[in-house]
Design an enzyme around this catalytic site. Structure first.
Site, PDB file in Angstrom:
ATOM      1  N   HIS A 166     -10.299 -30.771 -86.322  1.00  0.00           N
ATOM      2  CA  HIS A 166      -9.413 -30.222 -85.290  1.00  0.00           C
ATOM      3  C   HIS A 166      -8.574 -29.113 -85.923  1.00  0.00           C
ATOM      4  CE1 HIS A 166      -6.464 -29.694 -82.282  1.00  0.00           C
ATOM      5  NE2 HIS A 166      -5.530 -30.453 -82.818  1.00  0.00           N
ATOM      6  N   ASN A 178      -3.993 -23.651 -82.124  1.00  0.00           N
ATOM      7  CA  ASN A 178      -4.404 -25.021 -81.776  1.00  0.00           C
ATOM      8  C   ASN A 178      -4.820 -25.050 -80.303  1.00  0.00           C
ATOM      9  OD1 ASN A 178      -4.536 -27.708 -81.070  1.00  0.00           O
ATOM     10  ND2 ASN A 178      -2.681 -28.313 -82.166  1.00  0.00           N
ATOM     11  N   CYS A 200      -5.713 -34.057 -78.282  1.00  0.00           N
ATOM     12  CA  CYS A 200      -6.510 -33.263 -79.235  1.00  0.00           C
ATOM     13  C   CYS A 200      -7.694 -34.044 -79.809  1.00  0.00           C
ATOM     14  CB  CYS A 200      -5.633 -32.761 -80.375  1.00  0.00           C
ATOM     15  SG  CYS A 200      -4.263 -31.757 -79.831  1.00  0.00           S
TER      16      CYS A 200
HETATM   17  O1  UT7 Z   1      -2.817 -31.028 -82.325  1.00  0.00           O
HETATM   18  C1  UT7 Z   1      -1.947 -31.911 -82.929  1.00  0.00           C
HETATM   19  C2  UT7 Z   1      -0.560 -31.513 -82.712  1.00  0.00           C
HETATM   20  N1  UT7 Z   1       0.272 -30.906 -83.620  1.00  0.00           N
HETATM   21  C3  UT7 Z   1       0.192 -30.645 -84.955  1.00  0.00           C
HETATM   22  O2  UT7 Z   1      -0.771 -30.847 -85.601  1.00  0.00           O
HETATM   23  C4  UT7 Z   1       1.397 -30.078 -85.607  1.00  0.00           C
HETATM   24  C5  UT7 Z   1       1.762 -30.779 -86.891  1.00  0.00           C
HETATM   25  N2  UT7 Z   1       2.907 -30.172 -87.540  1.00  0.00           N
HETATM   26  C6  UT7 Z   1       2.890 -28.936 -88.088  1.00  0.00           C
HETATM   27  O3  UT7 Z   1       1.893 -28.260 -88.066  1.00  0.00           O
HETATM   28  C7  UT7 Z   1       4.154 -28.452 -88.792  1.00  0.00           C
HETATM   29  O4  UT7 Z   1       5.070 -29.516 -88.887  1.00  0.00           O
HETATM   30  C8  UT7 Z   1       4.824 -27.258 -88.064  1.00  0.00           C
HETATM   31  C9  UT7 Z   1       3.949 -26.011 -88.208  1.00  0.00           C
HETATM   32  C10 UT7 Z   1       5.020 -27.562 -86.592  1.00  0.00           C
HETATM   33  C11 UT7 Z   1       6.174 -26.948 -88.674  1.00  0.00           C
HETATM   34  O5  UT7 Z   1       6.039 -26.692 -90.059  1.00  0.00           O
HETATM   35  P1  UT7 Z   1       7.015 -27.411 -91.108  1.00  0.00           P
HETATM   36  O6  UT7 Z   1       6.650 -26.895 -92.421  1.00  0.00           O
HETATM   37  O7  UT7 Z   1       6.894 -28.894 -90.861  1.00  0.00           O
HETATM   38  O8  UT7 Z   1       8.410 -26.837 -90.676  1.00  0.00           O
HETATM   39  P2  UT7 Z   1       9.711 -27.606 -90.154  1.00  0.00           P
HETATM   40  O9  UT7 Z   1       9.480 -28.107 -88.767  1.00  0.00           O
HETATM   41  O10 UT7 Z   1      10.134 -28.583 -91.196  1.00  0.00           O
HETATM   42  O11 UT7 Z   1      10.744 -26.428 -90.103  1.00  0.00           O
HETATM   43  C12 UT7 Z   1      11.167 -25.749 -91.265  1.00  0.00           C
HETATM   44  C13 UT7 Z   1      12.124 -24.644 -90.856  1.00  0.00           C
HETATM   45  C14 UT7 Z   1      13.241 -25.104 -89.944  1.00  0.00           C
HETATM   46  O12 UT7 Z   1      14.411 -24.419 -90.289  1.00  0.00           O
HETATM   47  P3  UT7 Z   1      15.556 -25.137 -91.169  1.00  0.00           P
HETATM   48  O13 UT7 Z   1      15.969 -26.326 -90.334  1.00  0.00           O
HETATM   49  O14 UT7 Z   1      14.865 -25.524 -92.453  1.00  0.00           O
HETATM   50  O15 UT7 Z   1      16.586 -24.072 -91.295  1.00  0.00           O
HETATM   51  C15 UT7 Z   1      12.789 -24.654 -88.564  1.00  0.00           C
HETATM   52  O16 UT7 Z   1      13.858 -24.400 -87.697  1.00  0.00           O
HETATM   53  O17 UT7 Z   1      11.422 -23.628 -90.136  1.00  0.00           O
HETATM   54  C16 UT7 Z   1      12.096 -23.365 -88.904  1.00  0.00           C
HETATM   55  N3  UT7 Z   1      11.098 -22.974 -87.923  1.00  0.00           N
HETATM   56  C17 UT7 Z   1      10.706 -21.704 -87.762  1.00  0.00           C
HETATM   57  N4  UT7 Z   1      11.089 -20.566 -88.365  1.00  0.00           N
HETATM   58  C18 UT7 Z   1      10.475 -19.427 -87.967  1.00  0.00           C
HETATM   59  C19 UT7 Z   1      10.403 -23.776 -87.075  1.00  0.00           C
HETATM   60  N5  UT7 Z   1       9.566 -23.017 -86.348  1.00  0.00           N
HETATM   61  C20 UT7 Z   1       9.733 -21.736 -86.753  1.00  0.00           C
HETATM   62  C21 UT7 Z   1       9.139 -20.512 -86.392  1.00  0.00           C
HETATM   63  N6  UT7 Z   1       9.532 -19.389 -87.024  1.00  0.00           N
HETATM   64  N7  UT7 Z   1       8.165 -20.424 -85.451  1.00  0.00           N
END
Ligand code: UT7
Length: 339
Positions: A255, A285, A115
């Site tokens: 980005h 993204n 990225c």
């Molecule tokens: O280009 C560079 C590459 N990537 C990035 O920039 C990504 C960087 N990271 C992020 O943007 C965020 O960490 C995410 C959007 C990927 C995730 O958001 P988060 O607030 O960090 O959520 P999390 O991974 O801590 O997950 C929170 C909860 C989890 O459930 P529990 O364990 O709390 O019950 C996940 O299982 O949300 C759940 N979850 C979802 N729920 C509904 C994860 N993905 C989803 C989904 N829909 N799509």
């Protein structure tokens, strides 16, 4: 001897026609529009057809960028294609784009910084012009991550979309163009975002496919923390090298990975909302394409004028990061840069 300044003299973009909304995704995986919008700001993304690939999207974006710069394909000296999802492991996607647009005089190579690829490519391309060796460099940022995500993994499949953005670089006047950059990498974070299979270390076999290593894997929360920190640090360093500060910035084009990351970083930089360009809601993204796509739309929206100070920043797999500070050198581009 005084060094020749270099900057962007044209920009263009291309996205597939197919739109995948959050609601449509929620019909196939356990997610919701509410979750995706509140955690990422993404509302829809574009998805390639089987016939589309990085080289087809990249070639369209490249042609549009050349048109907006009033530069013929035969005038291009070099094509740098920043991508992590190129058509083939080799030869390069840059060579396919060269062939498709008829840039018969151009050298061509791919650049792998995920990225951060466009920020890396911009500084690299300017280097070829500054050294006096080249006059016209085409930098294409393109990715088609829809072909590498696991569409049953809700933690990644909601985030990514396909697209291409391109910029034509050329010589420009004193104090204009790319004023400074800050590029960096930390291989300790290699495991945070990766595609395990398909390279020479772990070739694809029938057995290895069972572990799903052919799909993008990401430790999202760790990438999130890294992203917010490194965006601020990289921009600060690049601005300092240009003799500027955050208060000099007219438009911040980061980005487009996640609206929350962009908001957290811009708050730390003290940049008000009106100085921050976002289009992540429409495209998700798009990896190496996101900055040149956002630039193209910012130009089309009239948000970039001659003399404007722009800051780009990318971060991603590697880990890698890159920021560029630009003083915009063009009065007006010759044709609308966005499709
Ligand atoms: O280009 C560079 C590459 N990537 C990035 O920039 C990504 C960087 N990271 C992020 O943007 C965020 O960490 C995410 C959007 C990927 C995730 O958001 P988060 O607030 O960090 O959520 P999390 O991974 O801590 O997950 C929170 C909860 C989890 O459930 P529990 O364990 O709390 O019950 C996940 O299982 O949300 C759940 N979850 C979802 N729920 C509904 C994860 N993905 C989803 C989904 N829909 N799509």
């Amino acid at each position: 001897m005084q060094t020749q300044n270099a900057g962007i003299i044209g920009a263009g973009m291309a996205v597939p026609d197919r739109i995948l909304t959050n609601a449509a995704l929620a019909a196939t995986v356990d997610t919701s529009d509410d979750w995706i919008v509140s955690r990422t700001g993404i509302r829809e993304r574009r998805i390639c057809s089987p016939e589309e690939s990085c080289s087809t999207l990249g070639a369209v974006a490249a042609r549009r960028a050349l048109e907006s710069a009033c530069v013929a394909a035969q005038e291009v000296d070099l094509i740098i294609c920043a991508t992590a999802t190129g058509d083939h492991l080799w030869p390069s996607t840059a060579c396919l784009i060269q062939q498709k647009i008829g840039a018969t005089r151009a050298a061509a190579f791919d650049l792998g910084a995920a990225c951060s690829g466009f920020a890396y490519g911009l500084e690299t391309g300017c280097g070829f012009i500054r050294s006096g060796g080249m006059k016209r460099v085409l930098v294409v940022g393109v990715d088609t991550l829809s072909k590498q995500v696991d569409w049953t993994d809700r933690s990644t499949c909601v985030l990514f979309g396909d697209g291409a953005g391109a910029a034509v670089l050329g010589p420009c006047g004193d104090g204009e163009g790319v004023l400074a950059s800050c590029l960096g990498a930390d291989g300790n974070g290699f495991d945070l975002i990766k595609l395990e299979l398909g390279g020479t270390k772990n070739p694809i076999t029938a057995e290895s496919l069972a572990d799903k290593g052919q799909y993008l894997m990401m430790r999202g929360a760790e990438v999130y923390r890294f992203a917010v920190r490194i965006m601020v640090e990289a921009c600060e360093t690049a601005l300092c090298r240009a003799g500027l500060t955050f208060s000099d910035v007219d438009l911040f084009i980061p980005h487009q990975a996640n609206l929350r990351i962009i908001e957290a970083a811009s708050q730390r930089m003290g940049l008000p909302e009106e100085k921050v360009f976002t289009n992540v809601a429409k495209y998700g993204n798009t990896s190496a394409a996101s900055i040149p796509m956002a630039l193209t739309e910012a130009i089309a929206a009239g948000r970039v004028q001659r003399g404007s100070v722009l800051v780009f920043v990318g971060f991603g797999a590697g880990l890698t990061w890159g920021a560029n500070v630009i003083r915009w050198s063009q009065d007006e581009l010759s044709s609308p840069a966005a499709p």
